[in-house]
Scaffold this active site. Sequence first.
Site, PDB file in Angstrom:
ATOM      1  N   LYS A 113       0.823  -1.215   0.000  1.00  0.00           N
ATOM      2  CA  LYS A 113       0.000   0.000   0.000  1.00  0.00           C
ATOM      3  C   LYS A 113       0.861   1.272   0.000  1.00  0.00           C
ATOM      4  O   LYS A 113       0.431   2.316  -0.479  1.00  0.00           O
ATOM      5  CB  LYS A 113      -0.922   0.033   1.219  1.00  0.00           C
ATOM      6  CG  LYS A 113      -1.880  -1.136   1.362  1.00  0.00           C
ATOM      7  CD  LYS A 113      -3.051  -1.048   0.399  1.00  0.00           C
ATOM      8  CE  LYS A 113      -4.121  -2.072   0.675  1.00  0.00           C
ATOM      9  NZ  LYS A 113      -3.718  -3.453   0.372  1.00  0.00           N
TER      10      LYS A 113
HETATM   11  C1  PLP Z   1      -4.140  -4.527  -0.296  1.00  0.00           C
HETATM   12  C2  PLP Z   1      -3.328  -5.756  -0.364  1.00  0.00           C
HETATM   13  C3  PLP Z   1      -3.525  -6.739  -1.362  1.00  0.00           C
HETATM   14  C4  PLP Z   1      -4.626  -6.625  -2.401  1.00  0.00           C
HETATM   15  O1  PLP Z   1      -4.375  -5.631  -3.336  1.00  0.00           O
HETATM   16  P1  PLP Z   1      -5.564  -5.096  -4.286  1.00  0.00           P
HETATM   17  O2  PLP Z   1      -4.989  -3.935  -5.001  1.00  0.00           O
HETATM   18  O3  PLP Z   1      -6.670  -4.693  -3.337  1.00  0.00           O
HETATM   19  O4  PLP Z   1      -5.968  -6.196  -5.171  1.00  0.00           O
HETATM   20  C5  PLP Z   1      -2.700  -7.850  -1.367  1.00  0.00           C
HETATM   21  N1  PLP Z   1      -1.734  -8.020  -0.428  1.00  0.00           N
HETATM   22  C6  PLP Z   1      -1.524  -7.108   0.549  1.00  0.00           C
HETATM   23  C7  PLP Z   1      -0.479  -7.376   1.575  1.00  0.00           C
HETATM   24  C8  PLP Z   1      -2.288  -5.943   0.619  1.00  0.00           C
HETATM   25  O5  PLP Z   1      -2.085  -5.056   1.611  1.00  0.00           O
END
Ligand code: PLP
Length: 497
Positions: A113
Site C-alpha cells: 500500500k
Molecule cells: C491490499 C493488499 C492486497 C490486495 O491488493 P488489491 O490492489 O486490493 O488487489 C494484497 N496483499 C496485501 C499485503 C495488501 O495489503
Amino acid sequence: MRYLSTRDRSLRYTAAEAIKQGLSRDGGLFLPEEFPSIEPEQLKAMETMSYQQRAVEVMRLFLEDYSEEELQAFAEAAYGSDKYDDPAVAPVHTLDAATHCLELWHGPTSAFKDMALQMLPHLLSASLKKTGEEKTACILVATSGDTGKAALEGFKDVDQTKIIVFYPKDGVSEIQKLQMVTQEGKNVNVCSVLGNFDDAQTGVKRIFSNEDIRATLNGRGYFLSSANSINWGRVLPQIVYYVSVYCDLARDGKLKAGEALNICVPTGNFGNILSAYYAKCMGVPVGRLICASNKNDVLTEFLRTGVYDRNRHFYTTMSPSMDILISSNLERLLYALSDGNDAEVCSYMEQLNTVGRYQVSDSIFSRVRELFWAGSCGEEETLATIYRYYEDPDKRYLIDPHTAVAANVLEQYRAETGDNAPAVFASTASPYKFCNHVLRAIGAPYQGSGMELIARLQEITGVQAPWRLAKLGEKGIRFTGSTEKQDMEMVVLNLLK
Ligand SMILES: *Cc1c(COP(=O)(O)O)cnc(C)c1O
C-alpha cells in the site's frame, strides 16, 4: 488529458479534479479518456533510470496539469531513502531463470500500500492548490490493518490535510495496532472502535453521508475526503512498478528485447493487477495477467466463468488483505473491455447492488479469457508454499501469506497451461508483518507477543526484519482513544474544532 467516469463517459475533468474528488458523483470511478503509450525506445531509455525518474516519466503522461518539477519533488519525497530501505524502491528477487519476485514492501509500513499511499498525499495536496480549494482535506479511514497505517505514514505532515483512522479494537493484529498507535505527525489521529471492521466502516460511511456534519465541518474550514483504492491517485503510482520491473529485467539481460513477461498478482480489490493491465495497455510487453485469490475466490470464478456473484460465504484467512467479496476496481476493467460502454457498466453495477450478481456479455468475457488467467490457493496450500520457498535450498526465500498465494497460483498456471515464459509474481507484504503464520509454516513455535515473534523469526531465519518493525517496541504510544461505534461522529467533530 481529461478524465471521465466509468458510469458517464461524457464527463471531462482535469487530473487534479479527479484526484481531489476521488469518486465521481455518479458513483463511477475516474479514468483517463485514453491511455498514453510508451514506445520501445522510451522503455529502453528508462532502463538506466532510477525508480524515482521512472515514476516521473510514467506519471507525467497522465498528469498534464502537474509540472515535471512538481512530479520530481513528489517522487523524491515519496520514494526517498528516508522512506524506502532499498535504493531500488521496488527491487526484483530472481528465483530461477524464468521466475522473479517483485518486492513491493520496502516502504515505511512494510506493505505494498505504501507504493501508492506515499504518492497520493502529494498529488492530493497539489490538486487542492490547483483547483483553488482553501479548505483542509480531512481523510477518514476505516481499516482492517494495512491501509490505515500506510495512509497515516503517507499523509503525515502533508500540507492542507488531516487524517483520522478508525480501527476495530479486536480486529487488527498486535503489530498492526502498535504501528498505528505510535504514529508520528502533527495532523494525524487514531481511534479504536468497540466493534468489528464492518462497524468501523459503516461508521465512516455514515459520517460521509451525513449532510449536517459536512455543513458543520465546512463552516470550520474542512471537507471530508477518502484515501481508498478507487482514487485514480492510487492506481497511477502502481503502474510505475510494472514498467519498472520490465526495465530491470531487460537491463539485466533476464528478458530479451520485446519478450513478454507474465505477471501474477495476489488480488483483493483488483487495484494492483489493474495497474499491471494498464501497463500492458501502454505497450509494456506483458503476457498473461494471472489473478491469484485466497479461499475467497469470487474473482477466480468471475475470470473463469464471466459470472460475478458476491452471494457466498466470507472466509477470514491468513491473507486478510485479500478477504473481499466486492472488488471495486473491477469496474474499471469492465469499462475498458466494453470499449467504454458506460451504460453497460452501470447495468452490471446496478445488478451487483440489487441482487449481488451479474454476468458479463460474451464479448467482454472472451477478452477477459484472452488477457487473464485465475486461480485460488487455500490455507493449507498457503502454509505449504511458504514452507517450500523457505526450505528449498535453491530458493531459501521467506515470503508472507499474500505473496505465497501468488507464488502458488503461478505454479498452478504453469502446470495447467504449460506456459513457462518468464514471469514475475508480486510480493505485497514483508513476511515480518505476518510472523505468526510464517513461523507456523516453517514449523517453529508461533505463540507470543508481536515483538517476540519478530525477534524469533529473525533469529531462526537470519533474515533481517524491516528496521521500523524491529524498533516498534521502543516507540511511545500516542493514541489510546476508543469509541463506541455509534459515537464516531462525536470523535470527528471533537478532533476538527
Ligand atoms: C491490499 C493488499 C492486497 C490486495 O491488493 P488489491 O490492489 O486490493 O488487489 C494484497 N496483499 C496485501 C499485503 C495488501 O495489503
